[in-house]
Each structure stands twice: as structure tokens, then as C-alpha cells.
Write an enzyme that holds these catalytic residues in place. Structure first.
Site, PDB file in Angstrom:
ATOM      1  N   HIS A   1       0.838  -1.190   0.000  1.00 56.84           N
ATOM      2  CA  HIS A   1       0.000   0.000   0.000  1.00 56.84           C
ATOM      3  C   HIS A   1       0.879   1.248   0.000  1.00 56.84           C
ATOM      4  CE1 HIS A   1      -3.743  -2.232   1.835  1.00 56.84           C
ATOM      5  NE2 HIS A   1      -3.323  -2.745   0.691  1.00 56.84           N
TER       6      HIS A   1
ATOM      7  N   GLU B   1       1.354   3.790   2.011  1.00 60.70           N
ATOM      8  CA  GLU B   1       2.133   4.132   3.206  1.00 60.70           C
ATOM      9  C   GLU B   1       3.388   3.274   3.321  1.00 60.70           C
ATOM     10  OE1 GLU B   1      -2.294   4.405   4.491  1.00 60.70           O
ATOM     11  OE2 GLU B   1      -1.069   3.422   2.951  1.00 60.70           O
TER      12      GLU B   1
END
Length: 365
Positions: A50, A52
């Protein structure tokens, strides 16, 4: 740079995932420490890291004490990847600026709560409107289980999508056509009717570098698609679905052998039941449908309240003709007070053409 600059950078990064992350959302992240960007990333491919975690992986220095700008609430559950909240806490991130709340019931505020409990300073709904615009498709699909449906057409200033002869090339210029290819890359599926196949014999591909061709859905009620059609001949290379009411195995065999997936659906108003089609698409993980059909299909989606948004390109041309095709046909509505209304209208210029987008106001069936 300001907080807004960093978030807009994250938004720009998120857009790079278009066509590659469905049915996941588009997400971008930027990590800032001592006034400098030290890491950034975005959700690149479905099932992969993802945004992040990509940003943390790309950090040029220790992110402890840094601020992260994320377009969507960090996930707090394990799916194909472990929770991003866990990664942010372990990395020692001090502050979070986030744009959109995640409506996924597995997240929906829980990500923010976990981060606050871990001591992070959390700012939510930061540039929310701009961040929300990234994920109309995801928000709709995750909350309804049905694909986000957009009707798209190009027309002349006098409202024609073709001359009375059927000729339609080209209503708009190259910039508008390129914009269509970008949208084809963004949607999971593209849908047309038999009339479009017979008139144009299209390929319905994205045609952009690094783009992803959408799943092609052909609505053919009575199974009259020529076996020589491009969509049939390329079905082994590009996923293609034939939606029909014909259940005869013998009649369907040539299409199956060509590589098409067959959806046998019920009939409504003498054509494929489009509500059944939309439900089937949602059940099979198709989160969005870009409808490039003709006026009859557009009318069917509208009258049954199956369309969520509309994209209209207008070329500065006049062709006239009472028999020339229009974008929405069918019986039509009998009263102007019953007209389908749009909201959140946006208008932009692409070369000499105009592009108008809007959300259809939903109503009870």
C-alpha cells in the site's frame, strides 16, 4: 512547501495507480521531515504494498518523528497486505494528515482511532474534496457491492452522435479522444451494444503507454454479433464478456470457443435486463463500467436508475438531420419535471471541444 502542497503531491502520486489497483482504492503518500520530503509512494498494483508502506520503504532517512500525508485513511486490518497503521506506528511517525475517510467497514474510522491511541497527532478531512475525487469508484463499490456506472458519449452542438448516414468520425478532436483512452484505463470494464459493434467494429482498448485494457462487455440480446468482429477475434487476448438472453448451448459454442465469457441473463423490455447485468458484474468483482453504447442503451441505463455519472464531449459542429442519432433515445420522458438531473457539474476545454461531467441524482425506482 505547505501542507496543501504535500497533500497535492500525494494526490498526484495516487493517480499513477489508475488501472492497476482495482478493486482497491487509489492512494498516495508523502513523508516529510524537517521541511523536506524524505519518502513517497503510492499503491501501484493490486495485492502489492500500500501507499504508506511504499513511502516508508522509499525513505532516504529515518522517518521517526516525521509527518505523513495520505489521501485515504490507513488500513487497520490484514488483507493481501498487513495493516498500514502498524507500519506507521512502528516507524515512529509523529503526525498524520489524511484526506478521505475509508468507508470500508473493516476500517471506517478505526485506522484513525488506532493511530491516536498510539500517540500520533491525526488531522482528518484535509483537502477532503480533492482526495475524495480519486475514489468515486471505490467508495461506491465498497458500500453498495455494485459497479460504478458512467455513461459516456460525444455529440455535436446540435446533439447528434452521428450523421443520418451513421458516419461519426470524428465528432471531437485528438485531445478529447486521448482523454477517453485515459478513462478506459481507469474503469474495470467498458460496455457497448450490438449496434456499436455493427456500426464501428471497435477494439475498445485503452491505447495509452502502460495502460490496462478494460474488460469488454458486449450486450447482444439475440446473439447477432458477427464471429468476424474484432471483439470476438481478440477475446483470447483481452477479457471479453458476451451478455445475452440466448441460452442455446449450440448457438453459444462458437463464441465460447473464441474465448468469450458468456453471461446468460433475463430479458426485460425486449433486451438484456441491465439491472441483472450490473448485479452480475458486481458479484464478479467488476467495480466500474464505462458505457460507450448508443442511445438505446443509454436510455435503458437512465430509465432504470442504473447510471451514476455522465461524461459528455461536445464538438463545435452542426450536422442536423431528424434521422441522425442522438445520445439518449428510447421512449423518453413525458414531462420535463421528470427529467434526469445532474449535480456536481464540471466543464473543461480540451482543444476546441468541451467536456462536461456530472453525477446523476439518484431516485427511487
Amino acid at each position: 512547501m505547505t501542507h496543501e502542497d504535500y497533500m497535492r503531491r500525494a494526490i498526484s502520486l495516487a493517480k499513477k495507480g489508475a488501472g492497476h489497483v482495482s478493486p482497491n482504492p487509489l492512494v498516495g503518500a508523502v513523508i516529510v521531515k524537517d521541511g523536506q520530503i524524505i519518502g513517497e509512494g503510492y499503491h501501484m498494483v493490486y495485492g502489492d504494498l500500500h501507499a504508506e508502506r511504499n513511502a516508508l520503504k522509499n525513505c532516504s532517512q529515518d522517518p521517526k518523528g516525521a509527518t505523513i500525508y495520505v489521501t485515504l485513511e490507513p488500513c487497520c486490518h490484514t488483507g493481501k497486505q498487513p495493516p498500514c497503521t502498524e507500519a506507521l506506528i512502528q516507524a515512529g511517525i509523529k503526525t498524520l494528515y489524511c484526506g478521505s475517510n475509508d468507508p470500508n467497514p473493516k476500517v471506517s474510522g478505526k485506522g484513525f482511532q488506532l493511530l491516536r491511541e498510539a500517540g500520533l497527532e491525526v488531522h482528518t478531512q484535509f483537502l477532503k474534496e480533492e482526495c475524495d475525487q480519486l475514489n468515486d469508484i471505490f467508495f461506491h463499490y465498497i458500500t453498495t457491492g455494485k459497479p460504478y456506472v458512467t455513461l459516456k458519449y460525444a455529440m455535436t452542438l446540435d446533439g447528434k452522435i452521428a450523421c443520418h448516414t451513421g458516419d461519426s468520425r470524428w465528432i471531437t478532436g485528438s485531445q478529447a479522444r486521448q482523454d477517453v483512452f485515459l478513462d478506459r484505463n481507469r474503469y474495470s470494464a467498458i460496455l457497448v451494444g450490438l449496434g456499436t459493434i455493427l456500426a464501428d467494429d471497435p477494439m475498445l482498448t485503452a491505447r495509452i503507454p502502460g495502460g490496462v485494457d478494460p474488460i469488454r462487455i458486449l450486450v447482444d440480446t439475440n446473439l447477432k454479433t458477427p464471429l468476424q468482429a474484432k471483439l470476438v477475434n481478440t477475446a483470447n487476448q483481452i477479457p471479453t464478456i458476451l451478455a445475452t438472453t440466448v441460452a442455446d448451448p449450440l448457438a453459444l459454442t462458437p463464441y465460447k470457443e473464441a474465448g468469450l465469457k458468456i453471461w446468460v441473463l433475463p430479458k426485460k423490455d425486449d433486451q438484456v435486463d441491465l439491472k441483472a447485468l450490473v448485479d452480475q458484474a458486481g458479484n464478479e468483482g467488476i467495480d466500474s463500467i464505462y458505457v460507450e453504447g448508443g442511445g438505446r442503451i443509454h436510455w435503458s441505463f437512465l430509465k432504470d436508475n442504473l447510471a451514476d455519472s455522465l461524461i459528455c464531449y461536445i464538438g463545435p459542429k452542426l450536422v442536423g438531420g431528424s434521422e441522425a442519432k442522438t445520445p439518449v433515445e428510447g421512449t423518453g420522458l413525458s414531462l420535463m419535471s421528470k427529467a434526469k438531473e445532474l449535480e456536481n457539474l464540471k466543464v473543461c476545454k480540451l482543444g476546441e471541444d468541451l467536456k462536461i461531467t456530472g453525477r446523476l441524482k439518484q431516485e427511487d425506482c
